[in-house]
Design a protein around this motif. Structure first.
Motif, PDB file in Angstrom:
ATOM      1  N   VAL A 315     -55.852 -64.725 -83.523  1.00  0.00           N
ATOM      2  CA  VAL A 315     -56.626 -64.090 -82.452  1.00  0.00           C
ATOM      3  C   VAL A 315     -56.895 -65.093 -81.327  1.00  0.00           C
ATOM      4  CG1 VAL A 315     -58.814 -62.973 -81.882  1.00  0.00           C
ATOM      5  CG2 VAL A 315     -57.666 -62.430 -84.036  1.00  0.00           C
ATOM      6  N   ALA A 316     -57.192 -66.335 -81.678  1.00  0.00           N
ATOM      7  CA  ALA A 316     -57.411 -67.363 -80.661  1.00  0.00           C
ATOM      8  C   ALA A 316     -56.135 -67.653 -79.882  1.00  0.00           C
ATOM      9  CB  ALA A 316     -57.931 -68.641 -81.319  1.00  0.00           C
ATOM     10  N   PHE A 317     -54.983 -67.571 -80.540  1.00  0.00           N
ATOM     11  CA  PHE A 317     -53.713 -67.818 -79.870  1.00  0.00           C
ATOM     12  C   PHE A 317     -53.381 -66.730 -78.849  1.00  0.00           C
ATOM     13  CE2 PHE A 317     -51.564 -70.610 -83.347  1.00  0.00           C
ATOM     14  CZ  PHE A 317     -52.522 -71.586 -83.101  1.00  0.00           C
ATOM     15  N   LEU A 318     -54.053 -65.589 -78.927  1.00  0.00           N
ATOM     16  CA  LEU A 318     -53.801 -64.509 -77.980  1.00  0.00           C
ATOM     17  C   LEU A 318     -54.115 -64.907 -76.540  1.00  0.00           C
ATOM     18  CD1 LEU A 318     -55.134 -61.272 -79.734  1.00  0.00           C
ATOM     19  CD2 LEU A 318     -52.804 -61.696 -78.976  1.00  0.00           C
ATOM     20  N   ARG A 319     -54.952 -65.921 -76.365  1.00  0.00           N
ATOM     21  CA  ARG A 319     -55.373 -66.286 -75.008  1.00  0.00           C
ATOM     22  C   ARG A 319     -54.193 -66.695 -74.143  1.00  0.00           C
ATOM     23  NH1 ARG A 319     -54.906 -71.509 -74.380  1.00  0.00           N
ATOM     24  NH2 ARG A 319     -54.684 -72.805 -76.228  1.00  0.00           N
ATOM     25  N   CYS A 320     -53.135 -67.254 -74.740  1.00  0.00           N
ATOM     26  CA  CYS A 320     -52.008 -67.722 -73.926  1.00  0.00           C
ATOM     27  C   CYS A 320     -51.244 -66.570 -73.291  1.00  0.00           C
ATOM     28  CB  CYS A 320     -51.068 -68.591 -74.753  1.00  0.00           C
ATOM     29  SG  CYS A 320     -50.011 -67.697 -75.898  1.00  0.00           S
ATOM     30  N   CYS A 321     -51.346 -65.349 -73.843  1.00  0.00           N
ATOM     31  CA  CYS A 321     -50.704 -64.200 -73.210  1.00  0.00           C
ATOM     32  C   CYS A 321     -51.701 -63.307 -72.477  1.00  0.00           C
ATOM     33  CB  CYS A 321     -49.930 -63.384 -74.245  1.00  0.00           C
ATOM     34  SG  CYS A 321     -50.906 -62.729 -75.602  1.00  0.00           S
ATOM     35  N   LEU A 322     -53.008 -63.494 -72.721  1.00  0.00           N
ATOM     36  CA  LEU A 322     -54.019 -62.714 -72.010  1.00  0.00           C
ATOM     37  C   LEU A 322     -54.467 -63.379 -70.717  1.00  0.00           C
ATOM     38  CD1 LEU A 322     -56.327 -61.478 -74.928  1.00  0.00           C
ATOM     39  CD2 LEU A 322     -54.561 -60.205 -73.706  1.00  0.00           C
ATOM     40  N   ASN A 323     -54.384 -64.705 -70.637  1.00  0.00           N
ATOM     41  CA  ASN A 323     -54.813 -65.406 -69.426  1.00  0.00           C
ATOM     42  C   ASN A 323     -54.111 -64.930 -68.158  1.00  0.00           C
ATOM     43  OD1 ASN A 323     -56.792 -66.995 -70.603  1.00  0.00           O
ATOM     44  ND2 ASN A 323     -55.415 -68.696 -71.022  1.00  0.00           N
ATOM     45  N   PRO A 324     -52.779 -64.699 -68.173  1.00  0.00           N
ATOM     46  CA  PRO A 324     -52.147 -64.203 -66.941  1.00  0.00           C
ATOM     47  C   PRO A 324     -52.704 -62.871 -66.464  1.00  0.00           C
ATOM     48  CG  PRO A 324     -50.489 -65.025 -68.460  1.00  0.00           C
ATOM     49  CD  PRO A 324     -51.785 -64.997 -69.215  1.00  0.00           C
ATOM     50  N   PHE A 325     -53.032 -61.978 -67.395  1.00  0.00           N
ATOM     51  CA  PHE A 325     -53.549 -60.671 -67.010  1.00  0.00           C
ATOM     52  C   PHE A 325     -54.991 -60.769 -66.518  1.00  0.00           C
ATOM     53  CE2 PHE A 325     -50.189 -59.875 -70.083  1.00  0.00           C
ATOM     54  CZ  PHE A 325     -49.443 -58.896 -69.440  1.00  0.00           C
ATOM     55  N   VAL A 326     -55.796 -61.607 -67.133  1.00  0.00           N
ATOM     56  CA  VAL A 326     -57.207 -61.705 -66.783  1.00  0.00           C
ATOM     57  C   VAL A 326     -57.411 -62.525 -65.516  1.00  0.00           C
ATOM     58  CG1 VAL A 326     -59.464 -62.520 -67.549  1.00  0.00           C
ATOM     59  CG2 VAL A 326     -57.930 -61.414 -69.166  1.00  0.00           C
ATOM     60  N   TYR A 327     -56.718 -63.660 -65.394  1.00  0.00           N
ATOM     61  CA  TYR A 327     -56.969 -64.588 -64.307  1.00  0.00           C
ATOM     62  C   TYR A 327     -56.022 -64.431 -63.124  1.00  0.00           C
ATOM     63  CZ  TYR A 327     -60.132 -67.089 -67.388  1.00  0.00           C
ATOM     64  OH  TYR A 327     -61.181 -67.416 -68.200  1.00  0.00           O
ATOM     65  N   ALA A 328     -54.921 -63.725 -63.288  1.00  0.00           N
ATOM     66  CA  ALA A 328     -53.960 -63.619 -62.189  1.00  0.00           C
ATOM     67  C   ALA A 328     -53.632 -62.173 -61.832  1.00  0.00           C
ATOM     68  CB  ALA A 328     -52.676 -64.372 -62.554  1.00  0.00           C
ATOM     69  N   PHE A 329     -53.155 -61.401 -62.801  1.00  0.00           N
ATOM     70  CA  PHE A 329     -52.690 -60.057 -62.493  1.00  0.00           C
ATOM     71  C   PHE A 329     -53.802 -59.139 -62.007  1.00  0.00           C
ATOM     72  CE2 PHE A 329     -49.104 -60.623 -65.805  1.00  0.00           C
ATOM     73  CZ  PHE A 329     -48.402 -61.391 -64.901  1.00  0.00           C
ATOM     74  N   ILE A 330     -55.034 -59.477 -62.335  1.00  0.00           N
ATOM     75  CA  ILE A 330     -56.149 -58.605 -61.965  1.00  0.00           C
ATOM     76  C   ILE A 330     -56.518 -58.762 -60.498  1.00  0.00           C
ATOM     77  CG2 ILE A 330     -58.134 -60.119 -62.395  1.00  0.00           C
ATOM     78  CD1 ILE A 330     -59.305 -57.765 -64.029  1.00  0.00           C
ATOM     79  N   GLY A 331     -56.072 -59.812 -59.830  1.00  0.00           N
ATOM     80  CA  GLY A 331     -56.352 -60.037 -58.413  1.00  0.00           C
ATOM     81  C   GLY A 331     -55.489 -59.160 -57.531  1.00  0.00           C
ATOM     82  N   VAL A 332     -56.062 -58.662 -56.423  1.00  0.00           N
ATOM     83  CA  VAL A 332     -55.342 -57.760 -55.525  1.00  0.00           C
ATOM     84  C   VAL A 332     -54.145 -58.446 -54.898  1.00  0.00           C
ATOM     85  CG1 VAL A 332     -55.526 -56.449 -53.380  1.00  0.00           C
ATOM     86  CG2 VAL A 332     -57.373 -56.366 -55.042  1.00  0.00           C
ATOM     87  N   LYS A 333     -54.354 -59.639 -54.345  1.00  0.00           N
ATOM     88  CA  LYS A 333     -53.270 -60.332 -53.663  1.00  0.00           C
ATOM     89  C   LYS A 333     -52.144 -60.686 -54.627  1.00  0.00           C
ATOM     90  CE  LYS A 333     -54.031 -63.415 -50.601  1.00  0.00           C
ATOM     91  NZ  LYS A 333     -54.475 -64.654 -49.940  1.00  0.00           N
ATOM     92  N   PHE A 334     -52.517 -61.170 -55.775  1.00  0.00           N
ATOM     93  CA  PHE A 334     -51.488 -61.551 -56.740  1.00  0.00           C
ATOM     94  C   PHE A 334     -50.747 -60.325 -57.255  1.00  0.00           C
ATOM     95  CE2 PHE A 334     -49.630 -62.777 -60.723  1.00  0.00           C
ATOM     96  CZ  PHE A 334     -49.168 -64.058 -60.478  1.00  0.00           C
ATOM     97  N   ARG A 335     -51.460 -59.238 -57.489  1.00  0.00           N
ATOM     98  CA  ARG A 335     -50.807 -58.023 -57.976  1.00  0.00           C
ATOM     99  C   ARG A 335     -49.821 -57.485 -56.945  1.00  0.00           C
ATOM    100  NH1 ARG A 335     -55.115 -55.448 -59.514  1.00  0.00           N
ATOM    101  NH2 ARG A 335     -55.406 -54.213 -57.619  1.00  0.00           N
ATOM    102  N   ASN A 336     -50.204 -57.503 -55.666  1.00  0.00           N
ATOM    103  CA  ASN A 336     -49.296 -57.047 -54.620  1.00  0.00           C
ATOM    104  C   ASN A 336     -48.088 -57.962 -54.491  1.00  0.00           C
ATOM    105  OD1 ASN A 336     -50.951 -54.861 -54.019  1.00  0.00           O
ATOM    106  ND2 ASN A 336     -52.056 -55.956 -52.405  1.00  0.00           N
ATOM    107  N   ASP A 337     -48.317 -59.278 -54.637  1.00  0.00           N
ATOM    108  CA  ASP A 337     -47.186 -60.210 -54.581  1.00  0.00           C
ATOM    109  C   ASP A 337     -46.233 -59.991 -55.748  1.00  0.00           C
ATOM    110  OD1 ASP A 337     -48.143 -61.334 -52.286  1.00  0.00           O
ATOM    111  OD2 ASP A 337     -49.086 -63.052 -53.273  1.00  0.00           O
ATOM    112  N   LEU A 338     -46.773 -59.688 -56.912  1.00  0.00           N
ATOM    113  CA  LEU A 338     -45.935 -59.429 -58.079  1.00  0.00           C
ATOM    114  C   LEU A 338     -45.092 -58.172 -57.865  1.00  0.00           C
ATOM    115  CD1 LEU A 338     -45.094 -60.070 -60.990  1.00  0.00           C
ATOM    116  CD2 LEU A 338     -47.066 -58.736 -61.755  1.00  0.00           C
ATOM    117  N   LEU A 339     -45.693 -57.119 -57.309  1.00  0.00           N
ATOM    118  CA  LEU A 339     -44.946 -55.898 -57.033  1.00  0.00           C
ATOM    119  C   LEU A 339     -43.859 -56.152 -55.994  1.00  0.00           C
ATOM    120  CD1 LEU A 339     -47.886 -53.308 -56.957  1.00  0.00           C
ATOM    121  CD2 LEU A 339     -46.204 -53.651 -58.777  1.00  0.00           C
TER     122      LEU A 339
END
Length: 377
Positions: A315-339
């Motif tokens: 469960v603790a190891f899950l952070r390495c795949c959750l960090n991108p979604f929580v700290y990056a993908f959730i931002g408007v600018k980053f999400r638009n850049d990803l799209l």
């Protein structure tokens, strides 16, 4: 007088008598030895003095399917998410704020972490056959990425604190912020390497398993686990609690609709950290206490600790795949850049791109600034 013929007749009788006497003595000695051996085995040996062997076959079978499955999922999601973050940052050259620099370094740390998971899965499934050098490298890379990611989470919370709670002073030093973030990121990586020195030194192959511990009651294990609890959990939790509490107070004073979304994002950040880290660190703390007391003789209790450690560690190891979604993908600018990145690479059509971006653009104008990357909805 005794004749010579009489002496010759007496010699065989004497020899027979000596042989008979020797046979009796030998028989008596064998019986005595057998009797003493019997008495020694069954009367004087206390088998309670011998330690019983703790069978851990059920735990090995559990690791065989659980760890391999979980590690494979985490490795795939961690590689995919963090590679997308790194690719987006370099493609759009988005290193404009402190948070951008920290998020890029966090993605590199989580990517290194994910790359070690196949070796951890192999170590938990079968005997270690890759040699001591690979064993030490696996633990060293894992610990460096682990400590660096935890310290980066601390610095991200500090940066968000100054960007939101101290917005005026943060804007005044905006030109120096990116340079400071690059220097502090280098310092974080150096500190992570220093903290990982014990694992680099003491990691060895024990009982055909790659481990930094010589046994379950090794006192070195107490020091390593105690330092991990302090540096990788207590310190980040303290810093994040102080910074995010102040941020929530500042946002609560704001009178707009966007503040509610930002608070939800903060709560998501804290919730992911607590859910991933608290169970594992509680089990780690308890096992450290048991180890400091010399271990346990209860085999059933020891097996339950192993089960708890394996599950909470995954469960603790899950952070390495959750960090991108929580700290990056959730931002408007980053999400638009990803799209936009997916559109440029042919993974998304022009119509789909406008459908996902135009509907949200109006509602996110107020938060589409360089200082709200993390907390933009």
């Amino acid at each position: 007088m005794v004749s010579v013929s009489g002496l010759l007749n007496l010699v065989p009788a004497v020899l027979i008598w000596v042989m008979t006497f020797k046979s009796c003595l030998s028989q008596y000695g064998d019986n005595s030895t057998a009797m003493n051996y019997s008495e020694y085995n069954y009367s004087f040996v206390d088998y309670d003095d011998f330690p019983a062997l703790c069978v851990k076959e059920s735990n090995r079978q559990f690791r065989l399917w659980f760890m391999s499955t979980f590690y494979s999922i985490i490795c795939f999601l961690g590689l995919l998410g963090n590679l997308l973050v790194i690719l987006t940052y370099f493609y759009f050259k988005r290193l404009k704020t402190m948070t951008d620099v920290y998020l890029l370094n966090l993605s590199f740390a989580d990517l290194l972490f994910a790359l070690t998971l196949p070796f951890w899965a192999a170590n938990s499934m079968a005997e270690w056959v890759l040699g001591l050098l690979v064993c030490k490298s696996m633990h060293a890379i894992y610990k460096v990425s682990f400590y660096s990611s935890m310290l980066l989470l601390c610095f991200i919370s500090v940066d968000r604190y100054f960007a939101i709670s101290k917005a005026v002073s943060a804007h005044r030093h905006r030109s120096q912020a990116v340079f400071f973030s690059k220097v502090s990121s280098a310092v974080i990586w150096i500190m992570a390497m220093i903290f990982s020195i014990p694992d680099m030194m003491y990691t060895t192959i024990n009982n055909k398993t790659c481990t930094p511990y010589s046994s379950s009651s090794d006192q070195l294990r107490v020091g390593i686990q105690a330092s991990q609890i302090v540096l990788a959990f207590a310190l980040p939790l303290l810093v994040m609690s102080v910074c995010y509490s102040s941020i929530v107070q500042t946002l609560c004073q704001a009178r707009n609709f966007e503040r509610n979304k930002a608070i939800k994002v903060i709560l998501a950040v804290v919730a992911v950290f607590l859910v991933c880290q608290v169970p594992y660190n509680l089990v780690l703390f308890w096992t450290t206490l048991v180890t400091a007391q010399g271990g346990t003789e209860d085999c059933h209790y020891e097996n339950r600790l192993l089960y708890a450690t394996d599950v909470t560690q995954c469960v603790a190891f899950l952070r390495c795949c959750l960090n991108p979604f929580v700290y990056a993908f959730i931002g408007v600018k980053f999400r638009n850049d990803l799209l936009k990145l997916l559109k440029d690479f042919g993974c998304m059509s022009q119509e789909q791109f406008f459908r996902y971006t135009c509907g949200r653009r109006r509602s996110s104008v107020a938060n589409d600034t360089e200082t709200t990357t993390t907390f933009s909805p």
